[in-house]
Design an enzyme around this catalytic site. Sequence first.
Site, PDB file in Angstrom:
ATOM      1  N   GLU A 164      -2.079 -19.713 -68.761  1.00 10.16           N
ATOM      2  CA  GLU A 164      -2.402 -21.218 -68.386  1.00 10.16           C
ATOM      3  C   GLU A 164      -1.845 -22.365 -68.938  1.00 10.16           C
ATOM      4  O   GLU A 164      -2.637 -23.193 -69.833  1.00 10.16           O
ATOM      5  CB  GLU A 164      -3.808 -21.298 -68.233  1.00 10.16           C
ATOM      6  CG  GLU A 164      -4.622 -20.062 -67.325  1.00 10.16           C
ATOM      7  CD  GLU A 164      -6.163 -20.160 -67.298  1.00 10.16           C
ATOM      8  OE1 GLU A 164      -6.643 -20.850 -68.086  1.00 10.16           O
ATOM      9  OE2 GLU A 164      -6.732 -19.302 -66.401  1.00 10.16           O
ATOM     10  N   ASN A 205       1.235 -16.422 -66.947  1.00  8.44           N
ATOM     11  CA  ASN A 205       0.026 -16.354 -65.932  1.00  8.44           C
ATOM     12  C   ASN A 205      -0.747 -17.592 -65.861  1.00  8.44           C
ATOM     13  O   ASN A 205      -0.664 -18.339 -66.761  1.00  8.44           O
ATOM     14  CB  ASN A 205      -0.837 -15.441 -66.437  1.00  8.44           C
ATOM     15  CG  ASN A 205      -2.092 -14.644 -65.423  1.00  8.44           C
ATOM     16  OD1 ASN A 205      -1.637 -14.502 -64.365  1.00  8.44           O
ATOM     17  ND2 ASN A 205      -3.073 -14.839 -66.074  1.00  8.44           N
ATOM     18  N   HIS A 241      -7.271 -17.646 -57.640  1.00  7.42           N
ATOM     19  CA  HIS A 241      -8.838 -17.923 -57.537  1.00  7.42           C
ATOM     20  C   HIS A 241      -8.726 -18.841 -56.544  1.00  7.42           C
ATOM     21  O   HIS A 241      -8.547 -20.121 -56.695  1.00  7.42           O
ATOM     22  CB  HIS A 241      -9.269 -18.332 -58.972  1.00  7.42           C
ATOM     23  CG  HIS A 241      -9.019 -17.420 -59.970  1.00  7.42           C
ATOM     24  ND1 HIS A 241     -10.116 -16.224 -59.874  1.00  7.42           N
ATOM     25  CD2 HIS A 241      -8.737 -17.504 -60.982  1.00  7.42           C
ATOM     26  CE1 HIS A 241      -9.864 -15.765 -61.155  1.00  7.42           C
ATOM     27  NE2 HIS A 241      -8.839 -16.208 -61.833  1.00  7.42           N
ATOM     28  N   GLU A 269      -5.437 -12.338 -60.533  1.00  9.94           N
ATOM     29  CA  GLU A 269      -6.837 -12.528 -60.529  1.00  9.94           C
ATOM     30  C   GLU A 269      -7.397 -12.837 -59.284  1.00  9.94           C
ATOM     31  O   GLU A 269      -8.371 -13.697 -59.107  1.00  9.94           O
ATOM     32  CB  GLU A 269      -6.959 -13.478 -61.577  1.00  9.94           C
ATOM     33  CG  GLU A 269      -6.359 -13.264 -62.902  1.00  9.94           C
ATOM     34  CD  GLU A 269      -6.874 -14.352 -64.069  1.00  9.94           C
ATOM     35  OE1 GLU A 269      -7.580 -14.967 -63.678  1.00  9.94           O
ATOM     36  OE2 GLU A 269      -5.994 -14.069 -65.079  1.00  9.94           O
ATOM     37  N   ASP A 271      -9.506 -13.639 -56.194  1.00 11.42           N
ATOM     38  CA  ASP A 271     -11.007 -13.589 -55.576  1.00 11.42           C
ATOM     39  C   ASP A 271     -10.949 -14.722 -54.572  1.00 11.42           C
ATOM     40  O   ASP A 271     -10.120 -15.803 -54.943  1.00 11.42           O
ATOM     41  CB  ASP A 271     -12.180 -13.598 -56.687  1.00 11.42           C
ATOM     42  CG  ASP A 271     -11.884 -14.724 -57.619  1.00 11.42           C
ATOM     43  OD1 ASP A 271     -11.111 -15.782 -57.573  1.00 11.42           O
ATOM     44  OD2 ASP A 271     -12.452 -14.329 -58.832  1.00 11.42           O
TER      45      ASP A 271
HETATM   46  O1  G3I Z   1     -20.467 -11.598 -73.974  1.00 13.15           O
HETATM   47  C1  G3I Z   1     -21.364 -12.657 -73.955  1.00 13.15           C
HETATM   48  C2  G3I Z   1     -22.837 -12.331 -73.885  1.00 13.15           C
HETATM   49  O2  G3I Z   1     -23.126 -11.651 -74.981  1.00 13.15           O
HETATM   50  C3  G3I Z   1     -23.838 -13.569 -73.710  1.00 13.15           C
HETATM   51  O3  G3I Z   1     -25.070 -13.153 -73.570  1.00 13.15           O
HETATM   52  C4  G3I Z   1     -23.397 -14.252 -72.483  1.00 13.15           C
HETATM   53  C5  G3I Z   1     -24.225 -15.457 -72.289  1.00 13.15           C
HETATM   54  O4  G3I Z   1     -23.469 -16.442 -71.335  1.00 13.15           O
HETATM   55  O5  G3I Z   1     -21.912 -14.604 -72.554  1.00 13.15           O
HETATM   56  C6  G3I Z   1     -21.215 -13.346 -72.395  1.00 13.15           C
HETATM   57  O6  G3I Z   1     -19.763 -14.109 -72.611  1.00 13.15           O
HETATM   58  C7  G3I Z   1     -19.434 -14.542 -71.409  1.00 13.15           C
HETATM   59  C8  G3I Z   1     -18.213 -13.642 -71.263  1.00 13.15           C
HETATM   60  O7  G3I Z   1     -17.651 -14.143 -70.043  1.00 13.15           O
HETATM   61  C9  G3I Z   1     -18.445 -12.158 -70.931  1.00 13.15           C
HETATM   62  O8  G3I Z   1     -19.179 -12.044 -69.836  1.00 13.15           O
HETATM   63  C10 G3I Z   1     -18.979 -15.889 -71.597  1.00 13.15           C
HETATM   64  O9  G3I Z   1     -20.156 -16.651 -71.540  1.00 13.15           O
HETATM   65  C11 G3I Z   1     -18.166 -16.367 -70.241  1.00 13.15           C
HETATM   66  O10 G3I Z   1     -17.765 -17.738 -70.588  1.00 13.15           O
HETATM   67  C12 G3I Z   1     -17.254 -15.445 -70.120  1.00 13.15           C
HETATM   68  O11 G3I Z   1     -16.425 -15.896 -68.987  1.00 13.15           O
HETATM   69  C13 G3I Z   1     -15.218 -15.249 -68.582  1.00 13.15           C
HETATM   70  C14 G3I Z   1     -14.205 -16.295 -68.488  1.00 13.15           C
HETATM   71  O12 G3I Z   1     -12.803 -15.933 -68.315  1.00 13.15           O
HETATM   72  C15 G3I Z   1     -13.901 -17.701 -69.672  1.00 13.15           C
HETATM   73  O13 G3I Z   1     -13.090 -18.524 -69.340  1.00 13.15           O
HETATM   74  C16 G3I Z   1     -15.097 -14.527 -67.580  1.00 13.15           C
HETATM   75  O14 G3I Z   1     -15.924 -13.338 -67.733  1.00 13.15           O
HETATM   76  C17 G3I Z   1     -13.710 -13.868 -66.991  1.00 13.15           C
HETATM   77  O15 G3I Z   1     -13.673 -13.278 -65.949  1.00 13.15           O
HETATM   78  C18 G3I Z   1     -12.926 -15.176 -67.167  1.00 13.15           C
HETATM   79  O16 G3I Z   1     -11.494 -14.869 -66.698  1.00 13.15           O
HETATM   80  C19 G3I Z   1     -10.460 -15.800 -66.665  1.00 13.15           C
HETATM   81  C20 G3I Z   1      -9.472 -15.291 -66.874  1.00 13.15           C
HETATM   82  O17 G3I Z   1      -9.016 -14.617 -68.196  1.00 13.15           O
HETATM   83  C21 G3I Z   1      -7.961 -16.292 -66.911  1.00 13.15           C
HETATM   84  N1  G3I Z   1      -8.163 -16.803 -65.495  1.00 13.15           N
HETATM   85  C22 G3I Z   1      -9.415 -17.645 -65.119  1.00 13.15           C
HETATM   86  C23 G3I Z   1     -10.387 -16.279 -65.089  1.00 13.15           C
HETATM   87  C24 G3I Z   1     -11.556 -17.009 -64.729  1.00 13.15           C
HETATM   88  O18 G3I Z   1     -12.258 -17.996 -65.487  1.00 13.15           O
END
Ligand code: G3I
Length: 453
Positions: A164, A205, A241, A269, A271
Amino acid sequence: MRSLRSGLSPASLLTGAATLVTLGALLVAAPAAQAADTPLRDLAAAKGKAIGTAVTGSKLTGTYGDIAGAQFNWLTPGNAMKWETVEPSRGTYNWAEADQIVAFAQAHNQQVRGHTLVWHSQNPGWLANGTWTPAELSTLLQDHISTEVTRYKGRLAAWDVVNEPFNEDGTYRSTLWYNGLGADYIAQALTWARAADPSAKLYINDYNVEGVNAKSTALYNLVKSLKERGVPIDGVGLQAHLILGQVPATFQQNIQRFADLGVDVAITELDIRMQLPSTEAKLTQQAADYKAVLDACVAVARCTGVTVWGFTDSDSWIPDVFTGYGAATPYDENYVPKPAYYAIATALGGTTTPPTGACSATYSVASQWNTGFTGQVRIACSGAALSAWRVSWSFGAGQQITQAWNATCAQTGAAVSCVNASYNGTVPNGGSVTFGFNAAWSGSNPVPVVTVG
Ligand code: G3I
């Protein structure tokens, strides 16, 4: 009809009332996890394409693990390889989830896409909040890339090296890296990644670069100039996305122009989110959208394949970030394949049509006391609808139904059969119906396997 293997055995669940409540839903989800005759990965392989999914390491057991292993030939760690995960405090590394996913992939003969080395997001606090000179930043980035890429050297097929880097208007995004090192952080990152693992394909990406627009043109111009300079760049990742009904008309044309530059293109990615609740019409539109994306990739030789960003609606980032939106993936929350799943199969040359029985029942113990319990059964349909229903199971430990609501239940010996009430026989495609009952138990209260039919 091919049933996916289930890693869950009923006996393994008889471990106490508290766990029964939690695990009931998982157990009965398994029989519903039926899909096309030919797994997506076999269809994709026959076309020389990748079909991948982002995964969460801790979920790779049971039905989730079965589907991830059986249906996909590529995996991307959703979060496990990001900087905040692998180096949460400076010099302290945690490779547990990343290692687990790579091992799972090797065991299932799958390729892994590393994600991601250089990003403005999900960096550890010590890095994001630090004050660094350009020289320090450069050293930090080189060390990070060298350490992580070397750890998985020879085992990852591709890396999303830079994630990004652009704004929507095609200018460079203001980030820790851009502000400290200038635009050349991208060329440096690619060069360091190549040095650490010459066999991994190296990608840039980004999102909102699926159609021809200012942002994708900036990416195009960057890749062109990197190639002219001899910087190692093997491909571009188009995240995809997308929003229901909004697959860009220029998707295939855009893929083709990158291919013509001499790089691979991966849909990394995918969806397709919709406003909830999902309806039959929205799921049908979503299937058409998924097919359009797959068709565009299949049509261009240098499009290596498509990865979905989570294969089940129960493991999708969408509802957390886009309030009121969801249902973005090919399987519903109970692991039932949605019309989108069959659309992917069709685009990959499969001949399957949605089974008429794409309805599943989920049994759970809502509450339990020393002599009785309240049970709940949810019937959900995806890719099909019911105008009347009957749900059956066998009580394995002498449980006896005493009362039911929103259904008429009869029990003969162990055999229980419940039919709809006059007012809730209809389960629309994408909808669900729930009924409840009270029952007596003693000794143990195992969760039965429930069938709809
Ligand atoms: O692991 C913690 C957990 O311990 C806690 O209880 C919980 C409470 O909110 O948060 C958990 O972490 C989260 C993590 O995902 C794992 O689930 C974060 O808050 C959350 O912000 C994080 O989101 C991720 C996101 O990237 C962050 O920008 C998504 O899972 C992930 O799918 C997403 O992926 C990104 C790609 O890397 C890049 N392109 C966009 C895509 C979607 O945002």
